[in-house]
Design a protein around this motif. Sequence first.
Motif, PDB file in Angstrom:
ATOM      1  N   ASP A 115      38.999 -32.956  83.061  1.00 30.91           N
ATOM      2  CA  ASP A 115      40.294 -32.849  83.738  1.00 30.91           C
ATOM      3  C   ASP A 115      40.276 -31.702  84.742  1.00 30.91           C
ATOM      4  OD1 ASP A 115      41.153 -34.821  81.911  1.00 30.91           O
ATOM      5  OD2 ASP A 115      41.889 -33.311  80.503  1.00 30.91           O
ATOM      6  N   TYR A 116      39.806 -30.558  84.269  1.00 29.10           N
ATOM      7  CA  TYR A 116      39.692 -29.381  85.134  1.00 29.10           C
ATOM      8  C   TYR A 116      38.883 -29.705  86.393  1.00 29.10           C
ATOM      9  CZ  TYR A 116      41.070 -25.139  82.428  1.00 29.10           C
ATOM     10  OH  TYR A 116      41.725 -24.117  81.815  1.00 29.10           O
ATOM     11  N   TYR A 117      37.769 -30.399  86.188  1.00 31.07           N
ATOM     12  CA  TYR A 117      36.832 -30.610  87.294  1.00 31.07           C
ATOM     13  C   TYR A 117      37.428 -31.493  88.381  1.00 31.07           C
ATOM     14  CZ  TYR A 117      32.401 -31.490  89.699  1.00 31.07           C
ATOM     15  OH  TYR A 117      31.409 -31.573  90.636  1.00 31.07           O
ATOM     16  N   VAL A 118      38.114 -32.575  87.983  1.00 21.78           N
ATOM     17  CA  VAL A 118      38.679 -33.441  89.022  1.00 21.78           C
ATOM     18  C   VAL A 118      39.836 -32.746  89.746  1.00 21.78           C
ATOM     19  CG1 VAL A 118      37.904 -35.606  88.001  1.00 21.78           C
ATOM     20  CG2 VAL A 118      40.124 -34.679  87.348  1.00 21.78           C
ATOM     21  N   GLY A 342      37.079 -24.524  81.454  1.00 25.77           N
ATOM     22  CA  GLY A 342      37.717 -24.443  82.762  1.00 25.77           C
ATOM     23  C   GLY A 342      37.009 -23.468  83.677  1.00 25.77           C
ATOM     24  N   ARG A 343      36.597 -22.324  83.123  1.00 27.88           N
ATOM     25  CA  ARG A 343      35.876 -21.344  83.925  1.00 27.88           C
ATOM     26  C   ARG A 343      34.539 -21.919  84.406  1.00 27.88           C
ATOM     27  NH1 ARG A 343      36.607 -17.126  79.202  1.00 27.88           N
ATOM     28  NH2 ARG A 343      34.866 -15.991  80.092  1.00 27.88           N
ATOM     29  N   GLU A 344      33.914 -22.742  83.586  1.00 28.62           N
ATOM     30  CA  GLU A 344      32.616 -23.312  83.957  1.00 28.62           C
ATOM     31  C   GLU A 344      32.707 -24.245  85.159  1.00 28.62           C
ATOM     32  OE1 GLU A 344      30.253 -23.335  79.679  1.00 28.62           O
ATOM     33  OE2 GLU A 344      31.568 -25.016  80.160  1.00 28.62           O
ATOM     34  N   VAL A 345      33.862 -24.856  85.365  1.00 33.17           N
ATOM     35  CA  VAL A 345      33.993 -25.784  86.495  1.00 33.17           C
ATOM     36  C   VAL A 345      34.974 -25.273  87.550  1.00 33.17           C
ATOM     37  CG1 VAL A 345      33.275 -27.815  85.202  1.00 33.17           C
ATOM     38  CG2 VAL A 345      35.687 -27.177  85.220  1.00 33.17           C
ATOM     39  N   GLY A 346      35.216 -23.957  87.557  1.00 36.25           N
ATOM     40  CA  GLY A 346      35.981 -23.360  88.648  1.00 36.25           C
ATOM     41  C   GLY A 346      37.478 -23.378  88.466  1.00 36.25           C
ATOM     42  N   HIS A 355      30.055 -21.842  87.807  1.00 38.48           N
ATOM     43  CA  HIS A 355      29.995 -20.383  87.893  1.00 38.48           C
ATOM     44  C   HIS A 355      29.494 -19.899  89.251  1.00 38.48           C
ATOM     45  CE1 HIS A 355      31.075 -19.550  83.739  1.00 38.48           C
ATOM     46  NE2 HIS A 355      30.235 -20.485  83.354  1.00 38.48           N
ATOM     47  N   ARG A 356      29.707 -20.712  90.284  1.00 37.65           N
ATOM     48  CA  ARG A 356      29.331 -20.256  91.621  1.00 37.65           C
ATOM     49  C   ARG A 356      30.390 -19.299  92.140  1.00 37.65           C
ATOM     50  NH1 ARG A 356      25.581 -22.730  89.505  1.00 37.65           N
ATOM     51  NH2 ARG A 356      23.998 -23.810  90.723  1.00 37.65           N
ATOM     52  N   ASP A 357      29.928 -18.323  92.921  1.00 37.25           N
ATOM     53  CA  ASP A 357      30.788 -17.254  93.418  1.00 37.25           C
ATOM     54  C   ASP A 357      31.411 -17.674  94.743  1.00 37.25           C
ATOM     55  OD1 ASP A 357      31.975 -14.911  94.266  1.00 37.25           O
ATOM     56  OD2 ASP A 357      30.258 -13.636  93.787  1.00 37.25           O
ATOM     57  N   MET A 358      32.728 -17.698  94.792  1.00 35.34           N
ATOM     58  CA  MET A 358      33.428 -18.106  96.002  1.00 35.34           C
ATOM     59  C   MET A 358      33.105 -17.199  97.191  1.00 35.34           C
ATOM     60  SD  MET A 358      37.518 -18.679  96.435  1.00 35.34           S
ATOM     61  CE  MET A 358      37.526 -20.006  95.236  1.00 35.34           C
ATOM     62  N   ALA A 359      32.815 -15.939  96.937  1.00 31.36           N
ATOM     63  CA  ALA A 359      32.536 -14.993  98.020  1.00 31.36           C
ATOM     64  C   ALA A 359      31.124 -15.141  98.576  1.00 31.36           C
ATOM     65  CB  ALA A 359      32.739 -13.564  97.532  1.00 31.36           C
TER      66      ALA A 359
END
Length: 505
Positions: A115-118, A342-346, A355-359
């Motif tokens: 759910d989080y991912y979509v 949720g943290r794992e998929v942003g 866990h990719r860094d937005m910056a």
Amino acid sequence: MAETKSTCCYCGVGCGVIIEHEAGRVVGVKGDPDHPANFGRLCTKGATLHFSAAPETLAVRALYPELRANRNEARQRVSWDSALDTAVEKFAAIIQEHGPDAVAVYGAGQLLTEDYYVFNKLMKGLIGSNNLDTNSRLCMSSAVAGYKLSLGADAPPCSYADIADTQALFITGSNTAFAHPITFRRVEDARKANPEMKLVVIDPRRTDTAEAADLHLALMPGTDIALYNAMLHVMLWEGWIDRDYIEAHTEGFDALKKVVREYSPAMAASICGLDKKAIEQAAQIFATSKATMSMYCQGLNQFSFGTHNNSALINLHLATGQIGKPGAGPFSLTGQPNAMGGREVGGLANLLSAHRDMANPAHRAEVAALWGIDSVPDKPGKSAVELFQALKSGEVKAVWIACTNPAQSMPDQTLIDEALKSAEFVIVQEAFGHTETCAYADLLLPATTWGEKDGTVTNSERAITRVRGAVPAPGEARHDWAIVVDFARRLGARLGKGDLAARMF
């Protein structure tokens, strides 16, 4: 009677359960003896989980999409096509007039990872806005930032199995015996197997957990950093730090030494309201044990300086080499069943999937390539409180609230009331139609809940567990992810991105 293995939906321990069901009804729940989080044990909440799916709950379930033409009218039942087409028109018109940052999603640590991912793909990929945050912001963001600040990644380096191997366990800012009782049963088992194991509890209150401690440090609220810095001061003075580990695996230790030089036990004792000898004793236990583990939760997180509370504790592990070996390391306990997933998929406004860094431009490019889009936005979106402030001011025009009840759970209820009344369009996606937030919904979308859903959740130790549906959804309720996929495809067509939406969803 049939049985289906699934996962408890209450907290971050992530206990495995076996759902007993017959004739389309959940009739009982028992612990899954094969699940590595609980080995069949359940706390009171888990053992009574089936009552949340009792027939009586159907009286308050959201069963059909409901829409109101204006705020002076009651919502009326509509078809799914009408509901989603209306939502698409509202969102598309706002996006085209005011830009993608004029819409937002507010979700929950109760959503499944899928759910989080979509939702993330919808907002950060198709719409092009990072305005997606969740109620995990209110509990776990300090732990996220603390891990990233100290270890470079939001990656708890411990597991439940480490409890059996630790020689000294520090529980700080958590009444684990009450809030995570199945985890605390493992602590009790470890102490029974190893009577020499030390339990140190750091908490202003004399909780159930503190009652079991060998040493209870009842510090003044908000003085954790002073305590940990004083403990490191003692470790330096006594030569209890691991210089080889520090040289090989850390940076910045010389700067930290200058900070903690001023934090003598006597000075910290006056700040914390503790006996300086207790601080010295805690430092000795932590540093000289063969394996030291810490477990912590909201007592560290719920401060404006919560990130630094986390980091100050992790510093003790790094300075003594009490990390990266069995029974040692800093272990953040999670309150919600899938805040970690949720943290794992942003699932926060400043995170990207995996866990990719937005910056980091390379990370943004990697996610964009995965999703088949030109780019993902680099500006962090509105965090939970900021999101509702922006709704109130009119900067954000429409919000989609899923699987959470901010009109009851957010701290500033006046703000939430004013924000939701000010919004041009409010979608609430819920399993139950009687929540406080549902009263503000222009569009109510009925969602499935525990016992009906299929997907995965990630618990505190980063174990991914299947959630399986045992009974059919009532009425016209749909899975959260399926609602988003249907909406995304319709929105893509409306915005002239039909081919992209078809590829993404």
